[in-house]
Enzyme design. Structure first.
Site, PDB file in Angstrom:
ATOM      1  N   TRP A 152       0.820  -1.224   0.000  1.00  9.71           N
ATOM      2  CA  TRP A 152       0.000   0.000   0.000  1.00  9.71           C
ATOM      3  C   TRP A 152       0.848   1.266   0.000  1.00  9.71           C
ATOM      4  O   TRP A 152       0.348   2.344  -0.287  1.00  9.71           O
ATOM      5  CB  TRP A 152      -0.926   0.027   1.229  1.00  9.71           C
ATOM      6  CG  TRP A 152      -0.194  -0.234   2.529  1.00  9.71           C
ATOM      7  CD1 TRP A 152      -0.096  -1.425   3.189  1.00  9.71           C
ATOM      8  CD2 TRP A 152       0.577   0.700   3.295  1.00  9.71           C
ATOM      9  NE1 TRP A 152       0.695  -1.291   4.308  1.00  9.71           N
ATOM     10  CE2 TRP A 152       1.110   0.003   4.397  1.00  9.71           C
ATOM     11  CE3 TRP A 152       0.867   2.063   3.165  1.00  9.71           C
ATOM     12  CZ2 TRP A 152       1.924   0.624   5.368  1.00  9.71           C
ATOM     13  CZ3 TRP A 152       1.672   2.677   4.115  1.00  9.71           C
ATOM     14  CH2 TRP A 152       2.184   1.957   5.202  1.00  9.71           C
ATOM     15  N   LYS A 176      -2.188  -8.837  -7.262  1.00 10.81           N
ATOM     16  CA  LYS A 176      -3.024  -8.745  -6.059  1.00 10.81           C
ATOM     17  C   LYS A 176      -2.522  -7.501  -5.303  1.00 10.81           C
ATOM     18  O   LYS A 176      -1.470  -7.540  -4.664  1.00 10.81           O
ATOM     19  CB  LYS A 176      -2.868 -10.023  -5.231  1.00 10.81           C
ATOM     20  CG  LYS A 176      -3.106  -9.898  -3.732  1.00 10.81           C
ATOM     21  CD  LYS A 176      -4.514  -9.531  -3.344  1.00 10.81           C
ATOM     22  CE  LYS A 176      -4.657  -9.405  -1.823  1.00 10.81           C
ATOM     23  NZ  LYS A 176      -4.063  -8.161  -1.260  1.00 10.81           N
ATOM     24  N   PRO A 177      -3.267  -6.382  -5.415  1.00 10.64           N
ATOM     25  CA  PRO A 177      -2.824  -5.173  -4.717  1.00 10.64           C
ATOM     26  C   PRO A 177      -3.150  -5.249  -3.226  1.00 10.64           C
ATOM     27  O   PRO A 177      -4.014  -6.033  -2.815  1.00 10.64           O
ATOM     28  CB  PRO A 177      -3.642  -4.065  -5.387  1.00 10.64           C
ATOM     29  CG  PRO A 177      -4.880  -4.749  -5.887  1.00 10.64           C
ATOM     30  CD  PRO A 177      -4.521  -6.180  -6.164  1.00 10.64           C
ATOM     31  N   ALA A 178      -2.490  -4.418  -2.438  1.00  8.17           N
ATOM     32  CA  ALA A 178      -2.775  -4.361  -0.999  1.00  8.17           C
ATOM     33  C   ALA A 178      -4.237  -3.984  -0.779  1.00  8.17           C
ATOM     34  O   ALA A 178      -4.815  -3.220  -1.562  1.00  8.17           O
ATOM     35  CB  ALA A 178      -1.877  -3.323  -0.353  1.00  8.17           C
ATOM     36  N   GLY A 230       6.763  -6.391   0.503  1.00 13.55           N
ATOM     37  CA  GLY A 230       6.019  -6.286   1.759  1.00 13.55           C
ATOM     38  C   GLY A 230       6.899  -6.708   2.921  1.00 13.55           C
ATOM     39  O   GLY A 230       8.131  -6.669   2.833  1.00 13.55           O
ATOM     40  N   SER A 231       6.262  -7.170   3.968  1.00 10.57           N
ATOM     41  CA  SER A 231       7.015  -7.458   5.194  1.00 10.57           C
ATOM     42  C   SER A 231       7.831  -8.749   5.061  1.00 10.57           C
ATOM     43  O   SER A 231       7.492  -9.656   4.283  1.00 10.57           O
ATOM     44  CB  SER A 231       6.051  -7.598   6.377  1.00 10.57           C
ATOM     45  OG  SER A 231       5.371  -8.822   6.279  1.00 10.57           O
ATOM     46  N   GLU A 252      11.029  -8.288  -2.126  1.00  8.48           N
ATOM     47  CA  GLU A 252      11.534  -6.992  -1.668  1.00  8.48           C
ATOM     48  C   GLU A 252      10.909  -6.780  -0.301  1.00  8.48           C
ATOM     49  O   GLU A 252       9.732  -6.442  -0.188  1.00  8.48           O
ATOM     50  CB  GLU A 252      11.144  -5.917  -2.684  1.00  8.48           C
ATOM     51  CG  GLU A 252      11.999  -4.686  -2.588  1.00  8.48           C
ATOM     52  CD  GLU A 252      11.351  -3.620  -1.754  1.00  8.48           C
ATOM     53  OE1 GLU A 252      11.644  -3.594  -0.533  1.00  8.48           O
ATOM     54  OE2 GLU A 252      10.557  -2.840  -2.291  1.00  8.48           O
ATOM     55  N   LEU A 253      11.709  -7.053   0.739  1.00  7.14           N
ATOM     56  CA  LEU A 253      11.136  -7.163   2.092  1.00  7.14           C
ATOM     57  C   LEU A 253      11.561  -5.990   2.967  1.00  7.14           C
ATOM     58  O   LEU A 253      11.942  -4.944   2.477  1.00  7.14           O
ATOM     59  CB  LEU A 253      11.538  -8.519   2.681  1.00  7.14           C
ATOM     60  CG  LEU A 253      11.224  -9.725   1.761  1.00  7.14           C
ATOM     61  CD1 LEU A 253      11.709 -11.025   2.363  1.00  7.14           C
ATOM     62  CD2 LEU A 253       9.744  -9.805   1.442  1.00  7.14           C
ATOM     63  N   CYS A 286      10.307   1.256   2.659  1.00  5.70           N
ATOM     64  CA  CYS A 286      11.261   0.220   3.109  1.00  5.70           C
ATOM     65  C   CYS A 286      12.682   0.762   3.140  1.00  5.70           C
ATOM     66  O   CYS A 286      13.552   0.176   3.776  1.00  5.70           O
ATOM     67  CB  CYS A 286      11.239  -0.970   2.155  1.00  5.70           C
ATOM     68  SG  CYS A 286       9.622  -1.653   1.972  1.00  5.70           S
ATOM     69  N   GLU A 383      11.656  -2.030  12.075  1.00  7.50           N
ATOM     70  CA  GLU A 383      11.365  -1.066  11.005  1.00  7.50           C
ATOM     71  C   GLU A 383      10.231  -0.175  11.502  1.00  7.50           C
ATOM     72  O   GLU A 383       9.099  -0.643  11.698  1.00  7.50           O
ATOM     73  CB  GLU A 383      10.953  -1.846   9.749  1.00  7.50           C
ATOM     74  CG  GLU A 383      10.922  -1.022   8.503  1.00  7.50           C
ATOM     75  CD  GLU A 383      10.626  -1.856   7.263  1.00  7.50           C
ATOM     76  OE1 GLU A 383       9.974  -2.919   7.367  1.00  7.50           O
ATOM     77  OE2 GLU A 383      11.048  -1.428   6.169  1.00  7.50           O
TER      78      GLU A 383
END
Ligand code: SIN
Length: 481
Positions: A152, A176-178, A230-231, A252-253, A286, A383
């Site tokens: 998001w 699949k978007p947030a 995401g996470s 990509e975390l 991030c 984070e």
């Protein structure tokens, strides 16, 4: 697309309700008002999208690169043409200041333009063989159906950074978007439709709870590649699930970016870099500086200047003029940031400014500067994802590098120095995928974005980004006369 909001899934070139007819609300985090209700998908919907993408792959993978480039170029032009509409929608969905949303539209569009060009440059190789009766050829072939699960905090650019190279390579995609920001994704789909992408090539499936949809995308036999931003916790789960069908993955975390300020730095430049890196998207990226590691000889001076500059940031609804800090995405995010700050102060950190929620509304947190933070505090290893600057003190260069690297994450790192020898030495010593030297914002289409350690794997953007969607195929032609 124009001003019409799309709220249905986009599957196989059609706008459709979720199979069970369910919807979920998308709220504006600044006002907490309902923007729209969006299709809430289940397994059936995702499977339909995967089947459509699978069927479309048969012809899309054989289209000429020139044709794929042409469509991507059209999509790029339409995105740019609709900058204000997209930026307005993005600000309403995720809260980021309008100026930043416009910046994200340009950033997101730049991936489409870049990969439209790259589509034409998917070259192979001829390898000199050991004997004259053979020719050794290497082709690059599109992987197949790709799933993109996007966050998001960059509702548009993370979709284009994944989908543009996939489409350029000849892959088809299911996005699949947030759950917080599906409207921007659907607006992008409407522009892709207008650009003329054939049915099934680009699909968007929305859902309130991503777990089930994520499970299908990461376990389905027909999906050959999964790209996730995401996470780290969710990334690990998706990695495990993807192992079953041995998918290619890009992750990509999370990050825990250090921002080192040496005493030979241009301090004013360091302050400007700190503001840009820390407070972009209200601290919700991030790659945001998460720990300022400042040499003790300039510590007080840096802290004082950062406090002054932080206090000057205007907080409010991102659609209002002059706003630098919008809301956080939701109440849970505010709760997490408040708790981290509370614990840090309990453990000895000192608040120079902020350290409380803001009167603009429930989802707003005041830009904050904390000094006397120690590496052992939770706020230094978590984070933060909020507008909080934490300042850690160091004496020697080796100590700064040790603190910076003492984390399981390795996405982005920054440092400020005027010493050119130190620039090379420290850049070499930092265990990170991306490093800014005297720069607080380093993301660009032109350079590879991605991390190491538990910050993920794979690279997005740049000349390397398209390789994530291509398989090398070696052909040995023997018996040549
Ligand atoms: C992110 O925070 O996930 C992306 C930031 C960027 O692309 O600069």
């Amino acid at each position: 697309m124009a001003e019409r909001l799309h709220t249905q899934n986009y599957i196989n070139g059609e706008w459709c309700d979720a199979a069970l007819g369910a919807v979920f609300p998308v709220d504006n985090p600044a006002t907490k008002e309902l923007i729209e209700e969006v299709a809430d998908s289940t397994t059936t919907d995702v499977e339909r999208a995967i089947d459509a993408a699978y069927d479309a792959f048969a012809f899309w993978s054989t289209t000429s690169p020139i044709e794929r480039a042409r469509l991507l170029h059209r999509w790029f032009c339409l995105i740019v043409e609709h900058t204000d509409v997209l930026a307005n929608l993005m600000t309403r969905e995720c809260g980021k200041p309008f100026v930043e949303s416009k910046g994200e539209v340009a950033y997101g569009a730049s991936f489409v333009e870049w990969f439209a060009e790259e589509a034409k440059r998917i070259y192979g190789d001829i390898i000199p063989a050991a004997t004259p009766d053979r020719q050794l050829l290497v082709h690059k072939a599109p992987i197949g159906v790709c799933a993109a699960i996007t966050p998001w905090n960059f509702p548009l650019a993370m979709i284009t950074r994944k989908c543009a190279p996939a489409l350029a390579a000849g892959c088809t995609v299911v996005v699949k978007p947030a759950e917080g920001t599906p409207l921007t994704a659907l607006a992008l789909a409407a522009l892709a439709e207008q650009a003329g992408f054939p049915a099934g090539v680009f699909n968007v499936v929305c859902a309130a709870h991503g777990v089930e949809v994520g499970r299908v995308l990461s376990t389905h036999e027909k999906v050959r590649k999964l790209s996730f931003t995401g996470s780290t916790a969710v990334g690990k789960q998706l990695l495990k699930q993807s192992a079953e069908t041995v998918k290619r993955v890009s992750m990509e975390l999370g990050g825990n970016a250090p921002f080192i300020v040496f005493d030979d730095a241009d301090l004013e430049q360091a302050i400007q870099g700190a503001l840009a890196s820390k407070y972009r998207n209200s601290g919700q990226t991030c790659v945001c500086a998460n720990r300022f590691i400042v040499q003790d000889t300039v510590y007080e001076q840096f802290a004082e200047r950062l406090k002054e500059a932080t206090e000057a940031l205007k907080v409010g609804n991102g659609l209002d003029a002059g706003i630098a800090i919008g809301p956080l995405i939701n109440g849970a995010a505010v709760g997490k940031v408040s708790e981290l700050v509370r614990c840090a102060i309990n453990d000895g950190a000192r608040a120079l400014c902020g350290a409380q929620t803001h009167s603009a509304g429930d989802n707003f947190y005041m830009p904050t500067v904390l000094t006397e933070v120690s590496p052992s505090m939770a706020i230094a290893s978590t984070e933060i994802f909020g507008p909080v600057s934490t300042l850690i003190r160091f004496t020697e260069e080796a100590e700064a590098i040790h603190i910076a690297n003492a984390t399981p994450f390795g996405l982005a790192a920054y440092f400020y120095t005027e010493d050119r020898h130190r620039m090379w030495r420290v850049a070499d010593a930092l265990d990170y995928g991306m490093i800014g030297v005297n720069e607080g914002i380093i993301s660009t289409t032109l350079a590879p974005f991605g991390g190491q350690k538990q910050s993920g794997m794979g690279r997005e953007g740049s000349m390397y980004g398209i390789d994530e969607y291509l398989e090398l195929k070696y052909v040995c032609m023997g018996g040549m006369k």
